[in-house]
Every structure is written in structure tokens, then in C-alpha cells.
Design an enzyme around this catalytic site. Structure first.
Site, short mmCIF file in Angstrom:
data_model
loop_
_atom_site.label_atom_id
_atom_site.label_comp_id
_atom_site.label_asym_id
_atom_site.label_seq_id
_atom_site.Cartn_x
_atom_site.Cartn_y
_atom_site.Cartn_z
N GLU A 117 -2.56 8.47 8.24
CA GLU A 117 -1.11 8.26 8.28
C GLU A 117 -0.48 8.90 9.51
O GLU A 117 0.52 8.42 10.04
CB GLU A 117 -0.46 8.83 7.02
N ASP A 141 0.86 -1.18 0.00
CA ASP A 141 0.00 0.00 0.00
C ASP A 141 0.89 1.22 0.00
O ASP A 141 2.07 1.16 0.36
CB ASP A 141 -0.93 0.02 1.21
N SER A 142 0.31 2.35 -0.39
CA SER A 142 1.06 3.60 -0.37
C SER A 142 1.42 4.02 1.05
O SER A 142 2.34 4.83 1.23
CB SER A 142 0.25 4.71 -1.04
N CYS A 173 -11.04 3.15 -0.08
CA CYS A 173 -9.60 3.30 0.18
C CYS A 173 -9.30 2.47 1.41
O CYS A 173 -10.09 2.46 2.37
CB CYS A 173 -9.26 4.77 0.41
N THR A 174 -8.17 1.78 1.41
CA THR A 174 -7.88 0.90 2.55
C THR A 174 -7.59 1.67 3.83
O THR A 174 -7.61 1.09 4.92
CB THR A 174 -6.69 -0.02 2.23
N HIS A 175 -7.33 2.97 3.73
CA HIS A 175 -7.18 3.78 4.94
C HIS A 175 -8.52 4.00 5.65
O HIS A 175 -8.56 4.23 6.86
CB HIS A 175 -6.60 5.16 4.59
N CYS A 204 -4.33 -1.39 -2.17
CA CYS A 204 -4.51 0.04 -2.38
C CYS A 204 -5.47 0.21 -3.54
O CYS A 204 -5.19 -0.29 -4.65
CB CYS A 204 -3.17 0.71 -2.68
N ASN A 205 -6.60 0.87 -3.32
CA ASN A 205 -7.58 1.02 -4.38
C ASN A 205 -7.04 1.85 -5.54
O ASN A 205 -7.27 1.54 -6.71
CB ASN A 205 -8.85 1.68 -3.83
N THR A 206 -6.29 2.93 -5.22
CA THR A 206 -5.75 3.77 -6.28
C THR A 206 -4.73 3.02 -7.12
O THR A 206 -4.78 3.05 -8.36
CB THR A 206 -5.11 5.03 -5.68
N GLY A 222 -2.94 9.45 -4.30
CA GLY A 222 -4.18 9.63 -5.04
C GLY A 222 -4.19 10.83 -5.97
O GLY A 222 -4.84 10.81 -7.02
#
Length: 271
Positions: free
Chosen positions: A156, A11-12, A188-190, A74-76, A44
Site C-alpha cells: 500500500e 479490494d481493501s 492475497c491480491t497484494h 480480496c481473498n479476506t 485481515g
């Protein structure tokens, strides 16, 4: 690759830890290499080509470290990178991505209105449009999108439960609530880490829907089909890698995984 090799998760940033939790629950004997590209988060709003490049570099780093496949958590990144990655690595190195959970939201809605909370990058990609066209349009379900560039940095920074996060959510999601949405796809995974803040602001207005559990089940099926599923034995463990400052990531990762900080080891890597 053998079944004993670890599975990579990318993931980012720390958002993919929500997917990792589901993977570890569903696949308790697998070892995982979790790579957070914290030097470049959030991605994103970055140009499409840069998103693809960052994702490809991260997957290459996990492949070089012996991963037997990668979950792009990560969806993006999934929206822009799955096809070129699969073309590059072929079927012997599974690449598993995320699909916004529009299908279950459409099946569950009673109001006929579904909301999607996404990042700018996910909205630009074709993946979300494709699943809306496939599942929502034939069912006559209206899908409304909401976007914020502020939420990922708040997660984050360990501020998912802060008043600032709640204020951003209030501003971003109120139009969806007023339009009658009763399902909210967390695109979004966040965003699963914002669930408590969303409920604090909106109560039971929305049922929150994310793709983590479905991705974990799909990953198990893919590994089994490729002969890469690890046999039952000792419990698996996770190794945490970041491209940014590990000391900055450690306390946030500890909080989000529910593990004491002294028991979380974070290594810095270059992609």
C-alpha cells in the site's frame, strides 16, 4: 442492469489492481469501477463481523453507482462475505469472489509440498480450509501456510520492492522453502506485486501461483451467462475510487498500473 453498465471491483486497498489487470486483459471492452477501501486497509486482522460490514458497504456503494455486478478482488473479504452478499443481491447482480489457487498448485507440485502465503483474515476464514480439503488432501499433498501482517501495508505504501519487504519475505517464507515447498500460492491480491522481491530472495525455489487469470476467465463466463457481457466495441476504461486520501493513493496506483501519474484520476467516496 444492462451489458453497457460498468463492472465493479472491490479490494481493501490497491492489491486488487492485480486482478483488475487480468480482468482488463481478458475483458478489454468492459468498463470498470475499482473501489479501494483505503480508509480501512489492511482488513485481515479486523474482527470477522467488521470485515463483512466493510465489504457489504463497499458492494452497496458500487451497486448504487450503477455497477452490473462486483468482483470481490480480496481473498479476506471473499472468505467472509460471498454467501451473505449473494443472498442479499440475488442472481441478477453477480457477485464473484476469489478462491486461493490451491488446485493448480496441487496439480503442478513435484515435491508434494505447497506453500500458501496469506493474511491473518484469510487463514481464519473457511474458504482456504475448504479448498485444501477438496484438492490437496485427496492428492496427498501437504499444504503449509505462512502469514504476515506487514506485507499488505508495504504494498500500500509503494514499498513492494524495498529492502524491508524483502526482509519480511525472507523471514516469512524461509520455513516453507526449508520444508520443500515448490509452489507458492499468493493468497492475497497484494502479493503478486511482491513477485520480484520473492524471486530476488528465493530464485526459482517456488513457482508463484495466483488466481487472477482464472477469476478473469470465470468473470467473463458469468457475465455471458447472465446476458451482461459487453459487446465488442471501444476499449473499456477504469474509474478509480478510494475511501481514504486520493492524493496518497494516486502515485501508488500509477506505479502498480504502469500508467503515468498525471493520467490516473482517483476520486474519494464514502461507503
Amino acid at each position: 442492469m444492462t451489458s453497457e453498465a460498468p463492472l465493479g471491483v472491490f479490494d481493501s486497498g490497491v492489491g486488487g489492481l492485480s486482478v483488475l489487470a487480468q480482468l482488463r486483459r481478458h475483458l478489454p471492452h468492459e468498463d470498470f469501477l475499482y473501489l479501494a477501501d483505503t480508509a480501512h486497509v489492511p482488513i485481515g486482522a479486523r474482527p470477522d463481523d467488521e470485515i463483512r460490514d466493510l465489504t457489504e458497504r463497499a458492494v452497496a456503494a458500487l451497486h448504487a453507482r450503477g455497477a452490473k455486478g462486483v468482483v470481490v478482488a480480496c481473498n479476506t473479504a471473499s472468505a467472509f462475505s460471498l454467501t451473505p452478499l449473494r443472498e442479499r443481491y440475488g442472481p441478477s447482480f453477480p457477485i464473484i469472489g476469489l478462491v486461493p489457487a490451491v488446485k493448480p498448485a496441487v496439480a503442478a507440485t513435484r515435491s508434494g509440498v505447497v506453500g500458501v502465503l496469506a493474511t491473518p483474515g484469510t487463514l481464519r476464514g473457511t474458504l482456504l480450509r475448504d479448498v485444501i480439503r477438496k484438492w490437496a488432501d485427496p492428492a496427498g499433498v501437504q499444504v503449509l501456510t505462512a502469514v504476515s501482517a506487514e506485507l499488505v501495508p508495504l504494498v500500500e505504501a509503494g514499498q513492494a520492492s524495498s529492502e524491508q519487504a524483502r526482509a519480511v519475505l525472507r523471514e516469512t517464507l524461509t520455513p516453507l522453502a526449508q520444508a520443500g515447498a515448490d509452489q507458492l500460492v499468493l493468497g492475497c491480491t497484494h502479493y503478486p506485486f511482491l513477485a520480484d522481491s520473492i524471486r530476488a530472495e528465493f530464485g526459482d525455489t517456488f513457482a508463484l501461483v495466483d488466481s487472477g487469470a482464472a477469476v478473469a476467465r470465470h468473470t467473463g463466463n458469468v457475465l455471458a451467462g447472465a446476458g451482461l457481457l459487453r459487446e465488442a466495441g471501444r476499449p473499456g476504461h477504469a474509474t478509480y475510487l478510494v475511501t481514504g486520501n486520493p492524493e496518497a493513493s494516486r502515485p501508488v496506483m500509477a506505479t502498480l498500473t504502469g500508467v503515468s501519474e498525471q493520467n490516473v484520476t482517483v476520486q474519494q467516496v464514502t461507503t
